[in-house]
Design an enzyme around this catalytic site. Structure first.
Site, short mmCIF file in Angstrom:
data_model
loop_
_atom_site.label_atom_id
_atom_site.label_comp_id
_atom_site.label_asym_id
_atom_site.label_seq_id
_atom_site.Cartn_x
_atom_site.Cartn_y
_atom_site.Cartn_z
N ASP A 43 0.84 -1.20 0.00
CA ASP A 43 0.00 0.00 0.00
C ASP A 43 0.87 1.25 0.00
O ASP A 43 0.61 2.21 -0.73
CB ASP A 43 -0.91 0.04 1.23
CG ASP A 43 -1.88 -1.12 1.29
OD1 ASP A 43 -1.43 -2.27 1.41
OD2 ASP A 43 -3.11 -0.88 1.19
N TYR A 88 -6.54 -3.63 15.26
CA TYR A 88 -6.43 -4.48 14.08
C TYR A 88 -6.12 -5.90 14.53
O TYR A 88 -5.29 -6.12 15.41
CB TYR A 88 -5.34 -3.98 13.12
CG TYR A 88 -5.16 -4.90 11.93
CD1 TYR A 88 -6.06 -4.87 10.88
CD2 TYR A 88 -4.11 -5.82 11.88
CE1 TYR A 88 -5.92 -5.74 9.79
CE2 TYR A 88 -3.96 -6.68 10.81
CZ TYR A 88 -4.87 -6.63 9.76
OH TYR A 88 -4.74 -7.49 8.69
N GLY A 176 -0.79 -10.54 -1.60
CA GLY A 176 -1.58 -9.31 -1.68
C GLY A 176 -3.02 -9.60 -2.06
O GLY A 176 -3.90 -8.78 -1.87
N ASP A 178 -5.34 -11.92 -0.92
CA ASP A 178 -5.48 -12.87 0.18
C ASP A 178 -6.37 -14.09 -0.03
O ASP A 178 -5.98 -15.21 0.25
CB ASP A 178 -5.98 -12.13 1.42
CG ASP A 178 -5.19 -10.86 1.69
OD1 ASP A 178 -4.21 -10.60 0.97
OD2 ASP A 178 -5.56 -10.13 2.62
N ARG A 213 -15.97 -9.69 3.00
CA ARG A 213 -14.68 -10.13 3.55
C ARG A 213 -14.49 -11.64 3.43
O ARG A 213 -15.43 -12.38 3.17
CB ARG A 213 -14.63 -9.74 5.05
CG ARG A 213 -14.66 -8.25 5.34
CD ARG A 213 -13.37 -7.55 5.02
NE ARG A 213 -12.23 -8.11 5.72
CZ ARG A 213 -10.95 -7.72 5.51
NH1 ARG A 213 -10.68 -6.79 4.62
NH2 ARG A 213 -9.96 -8.27 6.17
N GLU A 413 -12.37 0.46 -1.62
CA GLU A 413 -11.28 -0.52 -1.67
C GLU A 413 -11.43 -1.38 -2.93
O GLU A 413 -10.46 -1.66 -3.62
CB GLU A 413 -11.36 -1.37 -0.40
CG GLU A 413 -10.19 -2.29 -0.16
CD GLU A 413 -10.36 -3.08 1.14
OE1 GLU A 413 -11.40 -2.95 1.81
OE2 GLU A 413 -9.43 -3.84 1.47
C1 9WN Z 1 -4.06 -8.40 5.39
C2 9WN Z 1 -4.16 -3.25 3.31
C3 9WN Z 1 -4.20 -4.72 2.91
C4 9WN Z 1 -3.76 -4.94 1.45
C5 9WN Z 1 -4.02 -6.36 0.98
C6 9WN Z 1 -5.49 -6.68 1.23
C7 9WN Z 1 -5.83 -6.48 2.71
C8 9WN Z 1 -5.10 -7.38 4.93
C9 9WN Z 1 -6.41 -7.68 5.62
O1 9WN Z 1 -5.54 -5.16 3.11
O2 9WN Z 1 -5.14 -7.44 3.50
O3 9WN Z 1 -2.80 -7.99 4.96
O4 9WN Z 1 -6.49 -7.45 6.82
O5 9WN Z 1 -7.34 -8.16 4.97
O6 9WN Z 1 -5.80 -7.95 0.81
O7 9WN Z 1 -3.71 -6.50 -0.38
O8 9WN Z 1 -2.41 -4.67 1.34
O9 9WN Z 1 -4.86 -2.48 2.38
#
Ligand code: 9WN
Length: 444
Positions: A43, A88, A176, A178, A213, A413
Site C-alpha cells: 500500500d 487491528y 496481496g 489474500d 470479507r 477498496e
Molecule cells: C491483510 C491493506 C491490505 C492490502 C491487501 C489486502 C488487505 C489485509 C487484511 O488489506 O489485507 O494484509 O487485513 O485483509 O488484501 O492487499 O495490502 O490495504
C-alpha cells in the site's frame, strides 16, 4: 481534453488528496481509516506513487518510514505496527516476531511480506525529486538504495534457496490477493482438527460488511499459517521444510522482475553496478516463461512447491500481469490479450473491466474481496502492461474504468464489476493515489 473533463479531473484530484490527507498520520498513510490503521507494505509503495505527483516530501517519508521496519536479513514486513493503536487483528502479539533475531527491536512488525513494488515507487519518487532538487534526490537515493538492495537480496536468496529465479511466498497474505480462489486448493489441504483451530476474534467484520470479507474458514488458515512461521521463530529454512503453503506466484514474481529493473536504474543513478539486478530480472523473466507459462491455456500459472506442480486455476487476473514486466514475447502477449478479451473480464460489452477473477470462474463472487471485485491496483498494473505492448485501446478502457468507478462510487477498496458499487472500506488510500497517478499522466 475538453473544459468539462478538465474540471471533472480537477475535482477528482482534489477529492483524492483529501482521502490521502485524512489517512496521513505524519509518518505514514493508513490504507484506510478504520479497517487498516497500521502501515502496510505494498500500500505504501502505491501511495508513494500518488504523492510523487504533488508532494515529494510525503512520498519520501512514506517509503523511509516503511523501511524503518525492515529486518536485519532484508525482510520487509507487510505491516509495521503503530504502537499507539490496537484495533487491528491480528495484532503484534499474534505475530510474535520478537522470537526472530532478525526483527527490529524498537518497533513491532508482522512476519510475512507483500509484493515488492517498492523499487518501482522509489524510482518514481527519485525522478520527481531530481526534477526539484538534485541534492535532496541524491540523499534520498543514498538512504533508500541499500535498503531496497537488501530487500531484493533477501527475496532472491531466502525465498529462492535453489536459485530457480523465482521467489516463493509462504502465506496468502504475501500475494496481496489474500482470498483469491487461486489458494482454495492449497487451503483445503490444511486440515484443522478442533484443537488446532486457532481461537481469536476478528475485528474486520465490525468495520465493513461481512459479506465483502473472507470467510472464517479462510481466516482460521491465515492465522494457522502465522502460527506455523512463529513456532519456527521465523527461521526460513525451518519454515519451508514443512510449510503447507509454498508458492511461486505469478504476480509476486512479475513485480519482483519489474522492480529489479527499476533497482538497476537506481543503481546506475547512484554510480553502483546495475548488472546484478539486471541479471536477476532476466533470470526471473526466463524462469517465468519456462516454469509458469502454460501453453495449453495461454496463461501464466503459479507453481505449488509444497505439492510440486502448477496451480491449475485459469481464471485469476494475475495470469495476465506478466505483461507489466514485459515478460512474454509478442506471440504470448497476443495470446494473453485474446484470452483476456474472450473471457469473463468485461473487456467487451457491459460491466467494468477487470474483475480480479473471471466472472465465469469457479469460486467467483462480485463482492467478496479478491474473488471477483475490481481493484484499482490491478487495473493500473494491467493498463501499463497492455500499453507496453501497444494495446492502446484496451489500456484506455482500463484507465477509463479507474476514473469512472471512482467518479460513480467514491474511493472504495474494491468495486462490483457489474454495478460499479463500492465495497470493502471507503476512503481507501491506493484507490486515491493511483487515480492521482492516472490523472497526472493525462496531464489532468
Ligand atoms: C491483510 C491493506 C491490505 C492490502 C491487501 C489486502 C488487505 C489485509 C487484511 O488489506 O489485507 O494484509 O487485513 O485483509 O488484501 O492487499 O495490502 O490495504
Amino acid at each position: 481534453m475538453t473544459e468539462a473533463s478538465r474540471s471533472q479531473a480537477g475535482r477528482l484530484i482534489q477529492q483524492a488528496k483529501i482521502v490521502l490527507d485524512f489517512n496521513w498520520t505524519g509518518e505514514y498513510t493508513k490504507p484506510s481509516p478504520r479497517l487498516y490503521p497500521h502501515q502496510w507494505s505494498w500500500d505504501s509503495a502505491f501511495v508513494a506513487l500518488g504523492y510523487a505527483t504533488y508532494d515529494t516530501g510525503r512520498a519520501r517519508r512514506e517509503l523511509v518510514s516503511l523501511f524503518a521496519g525492515q529486518w536485519s536479513d532484508g525482510l520487509l514486513p507487510h505491516i509495521v505496527f503503530n504502537p499507539e493503536l490496537n484495533n487491528y487483528f491480528p495484532g503484534s502479539h499474534v505475530w510474535r516476531t520478537d522470537l526472530s533475531p532478525n526483527s527490529p527491536r524498537d518497533l513491532r512488525t508482522s512476519g510475512v511480506v507483500q509484493p515488492p513494488v517498492h523499487a518501482i515507487a522509489a524510482r518514481r519518487v527519485y525522478e520527481r525529486l531530481a526534477e526539484e532538487d538534485a541534492q535532496e534526490a541524491r540523499k534520498f537515493l543514498e538512504s533508500i538504495y541499500p535498503a531496497l538492495a537488501a530487500w531484493h537480496g533477501y527475496l532472491h536468496s531466502d525465498r529462492d534457496p535453489d536459485h530457480t529465479g523465482l521467489a516463493y511466498i509462504r502465506h496468502p497474505w504475501e500475494s496481496g490477493m489474500d482470498n483469491s480462489p487461486l489458494w482454495d486448493g492449497i487451503l483445503q489441504r490444511i486440515k484443522l482438527r478442533p484443537e488446532r483451530v486457532p481461537s481469536y476474534q476478528r475485528l474486520d467484520v465490525g468495520f465493513v460488511d461481512e459479506g465483502d470479507r473472507p470467510v472464517d474458514a479462510e481466516y482460521d488458515r491465515f492465522i494457522h499459517l502465522v502460527g506455523h512461521a512463529a513456532d519456527r521463530e521465523y527461521d526460513e529454512a525451518e519454515i519451508r521444510r514443512d510449510a503447507p503453503f509454498l508458492v511461486q506466484d505469478v504476480l509476486f514474481n512479475t513485480l519482483l522482475c519489474a522492480a529489479d529493473r527499476d533497482l538497476a536504474t537506481l543503481a546506475r543513478s547512484l554510480g553502483e553496478d546495475p548488472a546484478p539486478h539486471e541479471a536477476r530480472a532476466d533470470h526471473a523473466a526466463g524462469a517465468m516463461n519456462e516454469r509458469l507459462w502454460d501453453e495449453g491455456s495461454g496463461l501464466y500459472l503459479g507453481y505449488d512447491l509444497a505439492e510440486g506442480g502448477p496451480i491449475k486455476v485459469y481464471d485469476a487476473i494475475s495470469s495476465f500481469l506478466p505483461l507489466y514486466a514485459s515478460i512474454p514475447d509478442a506471440r504470448r502477449a497476443e495470446k494473453l490479450v485474446s484470452n483476456l478479451e474472450s473471457s469473463g473480464f468485461f473487456m467487451r460489452g457491459g460491466g467494468y473491466p477487470v474483475p480480479s477473477y473471471d466472472r465465469h470462474g469457479f469460486g467467483y463472487s462480485p463482492v467478496k474481496y479478491w474473488r471477483g471485485p475490481v481493484w484499482i491496483n490491478m487495473n493500473w498494473l494491467l493498463m501499463h502492461g497492455l500499453r507496453r505492448y501497444g494495446y492502446e485501446e484496451q489500456a484506455r478502457k482500463l484507465r477509463d474504468t479507474i476514473v469512472r468507478l471512482v467518479e460513480a462510487s467514491g474511493f472504495h477498496e474494491y468495486f462490483h464489476p457489474v454495478t460499479g458499487r463500492g465495497h470493502g472500506s471507503d476512503f481507501f488510500s491506493w484507490t486515491a493515489s493511483l487515480l492521482l497517478d492516472v490523472l497526472h499522466d493525462d496531464g489532468g
